[in-house]
Structure formats: C-alpha cells, structure tokens
Write a protein that holds these residues in place. Structure first.
Motif: not given
Lengths: 306, 282
Positions: A122-128
């Motif tokens: 999920v991290i890359p999704l959150t970072l944008g």
C-alpha cells in the motif's frame, strides 16, 4: 439475505423536513445532495467544456466550430501525444497486471507475514506519483544507488540513463500503479471459494488444469476490471511524464498537451477539446476491454459447465 | 464472513514455489521503493552527496530552509484544511446517499449509480480542465474553496462506492427491531445506525484523506498561491531543478512522505488494504 419486499418496508429513514409538505419518498431527499453535487461539479463542467471545445479561440476561430479539434489533430506534434500516452499506458498496464496476477493468485491462501506484505504494497499507493517520480531523481540518477550497483557488479561501464526519457516515466508508472492492481486482484482472488480448488484437486485435476479451468475463469472479471482501472490511471499520466520523462519529446503525453493548451497558451477551447478527446479515447478503450471481458467470461463459464 | 481456509497438507519435501515467488516479489518491491525512500531521506539530511554511496555529511539546514523558502507552515495548514474539508463534506453528502443506495430501490437507481461512478473512471485532467475553467469564471480558482470543490468530484463517489456495500451488510432487521420496540426514526439513527456504521465511515474517511493528500492533478489545476497543497508544492519544487539544491526538494519530500505514512499507519489500523483501491462491483 432478506427478500426485497421485506427490505423495502424494513427501514423508514430518519425524518426529512419536506415530509409535511408532500409525501415524497424521503430516500430520494437523502440522495439528492450527492446527485446535485455530481451534476454541478462533474456533469455541468463536462458539458461546459464540450461546448467550449466547439468555440475555437484566437487563430483557430476561422476554422469554424471544429477549429480546436482541427488544431489538435492537424498538428503532428499534438497528434503524437496520443501515441506517446498509449506507448506508456498499455505496456505499464500489461506488465503490472502480468506481475500482480500470479502474486495475488498465490496470496489468496495466506503465507506467513501476509498482513505485513499487503501493508508494504500500500505504501507506494499512498505516496502517489509525484513523490515516486521525485524520489527517482536521486535513486535512479547517474550517481544513484541503482547505477552504482550496476557498475559495481560490472553489468554496465557507464551509468544507464534512466531519467528524463521514456524509460524513467515507464518505471515510475510501474511502481506507482502496481499496488492498486495488486490489491484489486487480491480482493477478487480472496473472494474465490477455496473449496472449488480443493474439489478440483480431489477430483484429480492437475495444478495446470485447476489454474486454467477453475481459478482463472473465476478471476477473469477481476482481471478485466483491474486492467481497466490501471489503464485509466496510467493513461492520465502527467506529473511523472514531466518530472522523470522528457515532456518536450518522447513523453509529451496527452494530459500534458491539454494542460499546455489551457495553461500556457490560455486556449481553454483547445485545452477542453484535448481533454474531451482524451476522455473519449479512454472510455472507448475501457469499454472495449470490459465488453470483451463479458464475452470472454460467458464463454469460459459455458465451457466450464460442459 | 471469510471462508475458513484450510490447506491441503503439502507433501513432505515439496517446496512451496508460490511462496518463494511472493517473497521474491516483495524483496524487489522493498529494494526499489525502499531505495527510493531511503535515498530521499538521506539526501534531505545531507550536506552534499556527490558520487559516494553515502552523503558526505549530515545537517538539518535544508528543513530549516524549506520552512522559510517554501513557507512550509502555510502549506501544511492549507493541506490539512483542504483534505479535512474534502473528507467532511464528502462524508456528509456521501453517507446518506450510500445508505439509500444500499437499502432502497427506486426508478432511476441505475442512472444514479453510473453517475456516481463516472468521475472515478475518467482521468482527472479530462474534467479538471473544464472544471478549472468554470471555477475561474466563478472566481473560485486559486482559492481553498475552489480546491475543495474540485477534490470533491472524485472523493464523493469514492465514499459512496466504499460505503454502499458496508451498509448492505448491516442487517436491516436491527433497525426494524428498534422501530418495532418503539424507537423514533431519529433514535434508530443515533442509537442503531451510527454505532454500526461508525467503523466503515471512519475507514472511508481515512481512505478519502489519504487519497486527497496524494491526488495531484485537480489541486494542480485549481490551486493558487495560498491554496497549494504539499503534493503540488513538491511538484513545483521538483519541476524546476537547478534552481534549488536537490537536498531542499528532498526535505520537502520527506515532510510529505512523513505526513502520508503517519496517515497510512492510522488508516491500516482500521482499513483492510484491499479496500484502499476502488472495487467496482458487478
């Protein structure tokens, strides 16, 4: 699940003020603000943009109502932006779905550390996209860790040019789009009843048969939706095409072309026209993919029934 | 209601190749994304970083510079205000709509559902440019109000899409029982529905906030000097390399990253990661 009739009488929604005036289903009042908001902020601007796109501005005014569209399609550099976008969006979608599918397929049965793994994705999704692209400037740069590692292992002599070109934009799309595809597919994969796979196994189906004849047909709609949404996200590539791409050349994508028209040339008519073209291309391709899925799914199901 | 997962016994000596593949993929992800994040953090604290594997020395001056040069406090306040307002309005309008869509049937339901899905299926740029043009006409572009309005377009459908299935799985019998026992509709709402819906609404709120924080295009198209959010400020900083040292841009990125990750950790306490993306139901 209760019958629809039971459900209808089930809940009398909390009181709505207009009830005294006339007996309208209060339910509709509950949904009215949401519909009004979408109509005012999405449908109205869209129609406004559509009308605006047929009212060419400045030098294109002489070309009649289609002036802005003619300006876009008549200019090879502008036209090329469609191809530049597709050249990024299609490979990014195919690679991401291709990588995420086996992963999600395996993870429908938990492995140790499952929660941590999904959280990591999920991290890359959150970072944008903006942060990923900005961070790539250092990591993939000529003196970054990637090039250092490649040189240290003797794989290359000179630093590889990862940035400010097609490759950089593609990498950034792959990274920022992968989590969404993976999580979407994982959601679909884990909703498949594992009993089906067990049944097939007990009945003597090989791993290959179980995958090809049982699981993949069940996953097909999920794959189509994940691919469609991934395409939607990658087709609208903009910040990474500028930050780690070459927006003057090979990664001059359609979103950038639209932005340039509206915000650099102040030609809102052509900007809207390009935005409309972009939406039309995207909806046509997604629609085609989803209808393909409907057909494919039916076929697989009937095949499976035999 | 997850189906109980029982594994067939793996034969002795048989290696679980699938699991190895999973861990290999995770390793690649951690190396690439972790490498990007760590190099951003290191560079943000670096005095300078030329050629070596590690920076030449460490300092916090880029953060102090970012506070003054980028007007970081102002950006943080604007970002918090805009994302919270988007989430609050999105929930206020979206929750009743999701409830009705979950519980009622009405004639134009299909149309309403498609209408509420479309903004999520179109790239933000396609409606963002006409929307921004419209906001300029109303003199709203460049203001926080304009940015909030623009961000509501994808946020509201997201709330509805996330919460409709959530309301569907709340047993209508509970509300009916409360009614039969003499509770007023208001009481049913506050005492039955709100407690049951709270976890879902909280999850939706967190997802909307996380997404609004990262959504670039709409804010980029509509924001002005005092309504710039972190992600747009970061884009502008990175867009003009050479003007500022990379360390200062990375300091900005670290602030953005820390904000996102704190929110993500908060969200993951309440949200199943697979719900972080939109699931289109057939």
């Amino acid at each position: 699940m209760s019958a629809p009739a039971a459900r209808r009488e089930a809940v009398d929604s909390p009181p709505a003020p207009t009830r005294r005036r006339r007996r309208l289903d209060p339910a509709l009042l509950f949904i009215a603000p949401a519909v009004a908001l979408v109509l005012a902020l999405f449908v109205y601007p869209f129609v406004y943009g559509l009308i605006l796109s047929f009212q060419p501005y400045g030098e294109h005014e002489a070309d009649g109502a289609l002036g802005s569209y003619l300006a876009f399609f008549g200019d090879p550099r502008e036209r090329l932006s469609i191809w530049n976008t597709l050249r990024l969006a299609v490979p990014a979608t195919v690679i991401d779905v291709g990588l995420a599918l086996p992963l999600a397929y395996r993870l429908r049965r938990p492995v140790p550390g499952q929660r941590v793994i999904t959280a990591l994705f999920v991290i890359p999704l959150t970072l944008g996209t903006v942060l990923i692209a900005e961070g790539m400037l250092q990591f993939f740069g000529p003196a970054g860790w990637v090039n250092k590692t490649l040189i240290a292992f003797g794989l290359v002599q000179q630093p590889v040019q990862f940035l400010h070109n097609y490759l950089g934009t593609l990498i950034s799309l792959l990274i920022s789009d992968f989590p969404a595809v993976f999580l979407l597919l994982l959601g679909y994969a884990s909703s498949i009843d594992p009993a089906l796979d067990r049944a097939a196994r007990v009945l003597g189906a090989s791993w290959w048969q179980r995958t090809w004849r049982v699981t993949l047909p069940m996953l097909a709609p999920g794959i189509a939706v994940a691919a469609a949404l991934s395409f939607v996200a990658t087709f609208s590539v903009f910040p990474s095409a500028v930050l780690v791409g070459n927006p003057a050349g090979e990664t001059r994508v359609i979103a950038f072309a639209a932005w340039q028209a509206a915000y650099e040339r102040y030609d809102y008519s052509e900007g809207s026209a390009i935005a409309i073209v972009m939406g039309a291309i995207e909806l046509a391709l997604v629609g085609a993919a989803l209808s393909l899925r409907a057909g494919g799914y039916r076929r697989m199901r009937t095949e499976g029934a035999r | 209601m997850s189906v109980a997962v029982r594994r067939l016994p793996v034969r002795r000596g048989e290696i679980d190749r699938g699991a190895i593949f999973v861990y290999a993929a995770v390793a690649v992800l951690v190396l690439v994304v972790g490498g990007i994040l760590v190099s951003v953090v290191l560079d943000a604290f670096a005095t300078s970083w030329f050629g070596g594997w590690l920076p030449d020395g460490f300092t916090d001056r880029w953060f102090r510079a970012a506070i003054t040069d980028f007007d970081l406090p102002q950006i943080l306040v604007a970002t918090a205000f805009i994302t919270l307002a988007v989430a609050a309005i999105g929930l206020l309008v979206g929750v009743p709509a999701a409830y009705v869509l979950a519980r009622r049937r009405f004639r134009v339901k299909g149309v309403v559902q498609v209408l509420l899905l479309l903004p999520l299926l179109l790239p933000p740029i396609t409606y963002g440019i006409p929307l921004a043009t419209m906001l300029y006409e109303f003199r709203l572009a460049g203001t926080a109000a304009g940015v909030i309005v623009a961000n509501l377009v994808p946020a509201l459908p997201l709330v509805v899409l996330l919460l409709t299935p959530f309301f569907e799985q709340i047993d209508p019998n509970l509300e009916r029982a409360a009614r039969v026992l003499g509770a007023s509709p208001l009481r049913v709402f506050t005492r039955v529905l709100v407690p049951l819906a709270a976890p879902g609404v909280l999850a939706a709120a967190l997802i909307v906030i996380v997404r609004a924080l990262a959504l670039f295009e709409l804010t980029f198209l509509t924001s002005g000097a005092d309504s710039t959010t972190l992600v747009v400020a970061l884009y502008y900083a990175a867009f003009a390399p050479g003007i500022r040292p990379s360390q200062q841009i990375d300091a900005m990125a670290v602030v953005y990253m820390a904000t996102s990750l704190v929110l993500l950790l908060a969200a993951l306490r309440f949200v199943n990661p697979t719900n972080m993306v939109v699931r289109v139901r057939r």
